[in-house]
Enzyme design. Structure first.
Site, mmCIF file in Angstrom:
data_model
loop_
_atom_site.group_PDB
_atom_site.id
_atom_site.type_symbol
_atom_site.label_atom_id
_atom_site.label_comp_id
_atom_site.label_asym_id
_atom_site.label_seq_id
_atom_site.Cartn_x
_atom_site.Cartn_y
_atom_site.Cartn_z
ATOM 1 N N ASP A 189 -24.255 35.320 -19.519
ATOM 2 C CA ASP A 189 -25.266 34.965 -20.396
ATOM 3 C C ASP A 189 -24.592 33.156 -20.648
ATOM 4 O O ASP A 189 -23.576 32.987 -20.668
ATOM 5 C CB ASP A 189 -25.120 35.310 -21.701
ATOM 6 N N ASN A 197 -32.448 23.134 -23.637
ATOM 7 C CA ASN A 197 -33.822 23.356 -23.400
ATOM 8 C C ASN A 197 -34.528 22.951 -24.317
ATOM 9 O O ASN A 197 -35.936 22.287 -24.419
ATOM 10 C CB ASN A 197 -34.027 24.876 -23.305
ATOM 11 N N HIS A 202 -38.025 21.486 -21.458
ATOM 12 C CA HIS A 202 -38.243 22.731 -20.342
ATOM 13 C C HIS A 202 -37.758 22.515 -18.971
ATOM 14 O O HIS A 202 -37.103 23.198 -18.198
ATOM 15 C CB HIS A 202 -39.356 23.426 -20.420
ATOM 16 N N ASP A 206 -35.120 24.263 -16.893
ATOM 17 C CA ASP A 206 -35.464 24.969 -15.652
ATOM 18 C C ASP A 206 -34.301 24.489 -14.778
ATOM 19 O O ASP A 206 -33.942 25.190 -13.780
ATOM 20 C CB ASP A 206 -36.670 24.518 -15.257
ATOM 21 N N ASP A 232 -31.674 33.281 -20.012
ATOM 22 C CA ASP A 232 -30.677 32.647 -19.310
ATOM 23 C C ASP A 232 -29.918 33.654 -18.893
ATOM 24 O O ASP A 232 -28.517 33.471 -19.161
ATOM 25 C CB ASP A 232 -30.174 31.649 -20.178
ATOM 26 N N ARG A 253 -13.899 32.966 -12.253
ATOM 27 C CA ARG A 253 -14.316 32.011 -11.159
ATOM 28 C C ARG A 253 -16.067 31.610 -11.764
ATOM 29 O O ARG A 253 -16.337 30.370 -11.572
ATOM 30 C CB ARG A 253 -14.381 32.398 -9.775
#
Length: 333
Positions: A189, A197, A202, A206, A232, A253
């Site tokens: 997440d 956002n 947006h 994006d 997300d 990582r």
């Protein structure tokens, strides 16, 4: 009483349908060749006694050969891709043995070097009860299969990131659930995405989703599946990982990569990532995902930008040379 349907009346030049003789046959041969070339479908025949081939013009076109050129079956078979050739040979032997036909889509490389898919149909003709000829049609279905593949990709891919979508993920998850004990699920997440956002629009959001998805795909190139399952939230499915610490090292990582700034027009955006890890443990797909979600919740509760594991045994590595402290583990027994 049922009556037969009326036969349409054909007048004038169209009465050539009923014509016979060499001129009429030559006419309809030309019509057939023109129509079959347009439809990219042609007729073929193979005499079994000596494997002599006869083709209509469109089949020559499919294989990139000059119409009327000599045909040798051995040379033609070289045009088939190995997998298609193996299947063709099996189907052919079965058809001859059982006096039945077959149909399948084969990949070929035409003499022009162009790769094509052809739909091959075949039937067996017998003489005195013995198979004497194979015959049928060959049709170019390259465009048809390409369009089907495009639609399948649309149905299975997230349109923004190009990663697998939730529908494909759920299919793969169900198939992997209950499998090898080394299978693992990482639920990722993005931390700070909502602020970007909402605060920058947006378009910026994006951009962050696309770049985060690309980074995940690069890092998890050996994974069974990388998917965006909504908003997300991303998932990484690892199948039959022999190294027990590998999921935790991969989570490390992922967090490091998603922490790097994302630039656009001289402006940088910084995200973080929380990761929840769960092994399959013989559970169902929904149970497996729920365990990863619980681990993700624990990672967020621990301050975000970290990972937690839902692990029956505990003690997994948090990265090279480090161990997960006891408070970072979620125990189920």
């Amino acid at each position: 009483m049922l009556r037969p349907a009326p036969v349409p009346c054909i007048d004038g030049p169209v009465s050539a349908f009923a014509a016979t003789g060499p001129a009429a046959l030559a006419h309809w041969h030309r019509v057939f060749e023109q129509a079959s070339a347009t439809a990219r479908v042609g007729l073929w025949e193979c005499r079994l006694s000596d494997e002599a081939l006869s083709w209509s013009g469109a089949v020559y076109d499919l294989f990139g050969l000059r119409r009327g050129a000599p045909l040798r079956r051995g040379a033609i078979l070289e045009c088939y891709a190995p997998g298609s050739l193996d299947r063709l040979q099996r189907l052919r032997r079965t058809a001859i043995r059982t006096r039945t036909g077959f149909r399948f889509d084969a990949e070929i490389v035409a003499r022009t070097g162009e790769r094509r898919w052809i739909r091959l149909t075949a039937a067996v003709a017998c003489e005195n009860g013995t198979p004497a000829r194979l015959y049928g049609m060959k049709q170019d279905v390259t465009a048809e299969l390409s369009e089907a593949q495009r639609l399948r990709r649309l149905a299975e891919r997230d349109t923004m990131t190009g990663l697998a979508n939730r529908a494909l993920f759920e299919q793969r998850l169900a198939a992997a659930a209950g499998g090898p004990a080394g299978a693992a699920l990482l639920l990722v997440d993005l931390d700070g995405f909502k602020q970007i956002n909402d605060g920058h629009g947006h378009a910026a959001g994006d951009l962050c989703l696309v770049e985060s998805g690309a980074r995940l795909a690069r890092i998890c190139v050996a994974a069974e599946l990388v998917a965006r399952i909504g908003g997300d939230e991303f998932v990484v499915l690892l199948k039959d990982e022999r190294d027990r610490d590998a999921p935790e090292r991969l989570a490390d990582r992922i967090i490091a990569a998603l922490n790097k700034p994302i630039w656009r027009d001289g402006q940088s955006f910084r995200l973080g990532a929380s990761v929840g890890i769960a092994r399959s443990g013989g559970c169902t797909g929904p149970e497996w995902l729920a365990r990863a979600d619980q681990a993700l919740y624990a990672a967020k509760a621990a301050g975000r930008n970290t990972f937690r594991s839902f692990d029956r045994y505990g003690g997994a590595s948090a990265g090279p040379g480090r161990r997960i402290p006891p408070e970072a583990r979620i125990w189920i027994g």
